[in-house]
Design a protein around this motif. Structure first.
Motif, PDB file in Angstrom:
ATOM      1  N   SER A 242       0.879  -1.347   0.001  1.00  0.00           N
ATOM      2  CA  SER A 242       0.186  -0.198  -0.118  1.00  0.00           C
ATOM      3  C   SER A 242       0.926   1.173   0.264  1.00  0.00           C
ATOM      4  N   GLY A 243       1.248   1.880  -1.213  1.00  0.00           N
ATOM      5  CA  GLY A 243       2.045   2.908  -1.201  1.00  0.00           C
ATOM      6  C   GLY A 243       1.051   4.028  -1.244  1.00  0.00           C
ATOM      7  N   SER A 244       1.754   5.194  -0.984  1.00  0.00           N
ATOM      8  CA  SER A 244       1.222   6.564  -0.781  1.00  0.00           C
ATOM      9  C   SER A 244       0.642   7.206  -2.154  1.00  0.00           C
ATOM     10  N   TRP A 245       1.429   6.762  -3.144  1.00  0.00           N
ATOM     11  CA  TRP A 245       1.181   7.303  -4.425  1.00  0.00           C
ATOM     12  C   TRP A 245       1.453   6.337  -5.533  1.00  0.00           C
ATOM     13  N   PRO A 246       0.291   6.477  -6.433  1.00  0.00           N
ATOM     14  CA  PRO A 246      -0.814   7.207  -6.824  1.00  0.00           C
ATOM     15  C   PRO A 246      -1.907   6.720  -5.682  1.00  0.00           C
ATOM     16  N   ILE A 247      -3.006   7.369  -5.597  1.00  0.00           N
ATOM     17  CA  ILE A 247      -3.973   7.182  -4.732  1.00  0.00           C
ATOM     18  C   ILE A 247      -5.273   6.776  -5.567  1.00  0.00           C
ATOM     19  N   VAL A 248      -5.811   5.655  -5.009  1.00  0.00           N
ATOM     20  CA  VAL A 248      -7.162   5.516  -5.567  1.00  0.00           C
ATOM     21  C   VAL A 248      -8.208   5.726  -4.317  1.00  0.00           C
ATOM     22  N   GLU A 249      -9.156   6.076  -4.455  1.00  0.00           N
ATOM     23  CA  GLU A 249     -10.283   5.982  -3.677  1.00  0.00           C
ATOM     24  C   GLU A 249     -11.670   5.628  -4.174  1.00  0.00           C
ATOM     25  N   ALA A 250     -12.576   5.230  -3.408  1.00  0.00           N
ATOM     26  CA  ALA A 250     -13.943   4.843  -4.363  1.00  0.00           C
ATOM     27  C   ALA A 250     -15.201   5.385  -3.436  1.00  0.00           C
TER      28      ALA A 250
END
Length: 342
Positions: A140-148
């Motif tokens: 779980s990296g901080s970038w890129p970000i995916v939200e749902a």
């Protein structure tokens, strides 16, 4: 206390200092000598910012987003980065096997390749080797970000995905959105995992991982469009298909913004809002007369709205070929009134 952040700084005691708290992601430069990129994730948007006054000696602990018991937080704006929205609507996830017809489905989207220079050393090493898909899911990296988010009461706010993503309901009004925030869309692909829970199972039960699919950078032919990609099982057998609408949102060039103004709409707590007559108080498209029997965008509909207590009316204006403004909504003549003889 892990939730308490502290910083010591020196301020001019003869001046008032205005400030707001924010949450940012700092991306280190890809090339030596280039500046760092700062991505604003959230910031306080009260009408008035915080202030440290002259000779202020307050030792109180501030809470992010709360001033005078008012909670005001908004998402940041786009600077160098961009956003890609993926929308799943009715028919977005199709599973061919009948055994899953009564199952509840979940979908999770994961950035498959980290943007060059913004990943870990492990990411860079794996770029030269075959990638273990399970490792990609676990990291779980901080970038890129995916939200749902979904069009339900519990999932209506965009947030980071749970372990098995977000539920996709197989109904006509189903709506799920994934929002990816990234710098370079040509360097990031997306892995979409599909999970299923059978009848009689609860949300606490571990779902079955029934399939997965990929969305590649080459799939984006325009800034808006529709994508269809096959869903395969872990043994690469065809399981179904994924249909998504996508929208690519770029930052506005040469737009400079700061925290000085929030641009927040001000609504007094005791103000109930305005009653606005939509196209007057008319009705042109519904068969019943539960709204009104008067045609919309007419003088009669405007008068009817005022007589029913509207504070103001809204109406539409089109311009004819000879530049005459006309109160009308459509681009074509598609609304007709009945003749005297029916």
């Amino acid at each position: 206390d892990n939730d308490l952040w502290q910083l010591t700084t020196t301020l001019d005691e003869e001046e008032d200092h205005l400030f707001r708290y924010c949450v940012v992601i700092i991306l280190q430069p890809l090339c030596p000598g280039n500046p760092r990129r700062i991505i604003v994730r959230q910031w306080e948007t009260h009408l008035l910012p915080r202030k440290i006054g002259k000779n202020s000696n307050s030792s109180e602990t501030d809470t992010f987003g709360i001033i005078d018991n008012l909670h005001r937080i908004q998402r940041g704006w786009l600077t160098d980065e961009m956003v890609i929205q993926f929308k799943l609507t009715h028919g977005g996830v199709t599973i061919y096997k009948k055994k899953y017809s009564e199952h509840r489905l979940w979908a999770k989207m994961t950035p498959l390749v980290k943007e060059l220079g913004h990943g870990t050393d492990e990411d860079i090493n794996q770029a030269e080797e075959s990638i273990d898909i399970q490792d990609v899911r676990d990291r779980s990296g901080s970038w890129p970000i995916v939200e749902a988010a979904a069009l339900t009461e519990n999932d209506c706010d965009r947030k980071f995905q749970d372990q098995f993503g977000i539920e996709y309901k197989k109904t006509e009004d189903s709506f799920v959105i994934f929002e990816a925030q990234l710098l370079n869309p040509s360097s990031v692909a997306f892995l979409v995992d599909i999970y299923a829970r059978g009848p009689g199972t609860s949300d606490n039960d571990i779902p079955d991982h029934i399939g997965m699919c990929y969305i590649y950078p080459d799939n984006f032919k325009q800034t808006i469009g529709k994508l269809r990609t096959p869903i395969t099982s872990m043994k690469f057998q065809p399981m179904g298909k994924l249909t998504v609408d996508y929208l690519m949102i770029h930052s506005t060039p040469q737009l400079e913004m700061d925290f000085s103004l929030s641009y927040r709409n001000y609504w007094a707590d005791d103000w109930k809002g305005l009653d606005v007559g939509h196209r007057g108080l008319g009705n042109s498209y519904t068969k019943g007369h539960h709204c009104s029997s008067i045609k919309e965008n007419t003088i009669a509909s405007m008068r009817d709205a005022i007589q029913h207590g509207a504070d103001m009316v809204e109406f539409d204006v089109q311009v004819s070929k000879d530049l005459v403004p006309i109160v009308y909504h459509e681009f074509n003549l598609c609304v007709q009134t009945k003749a005297k003889k029916g």
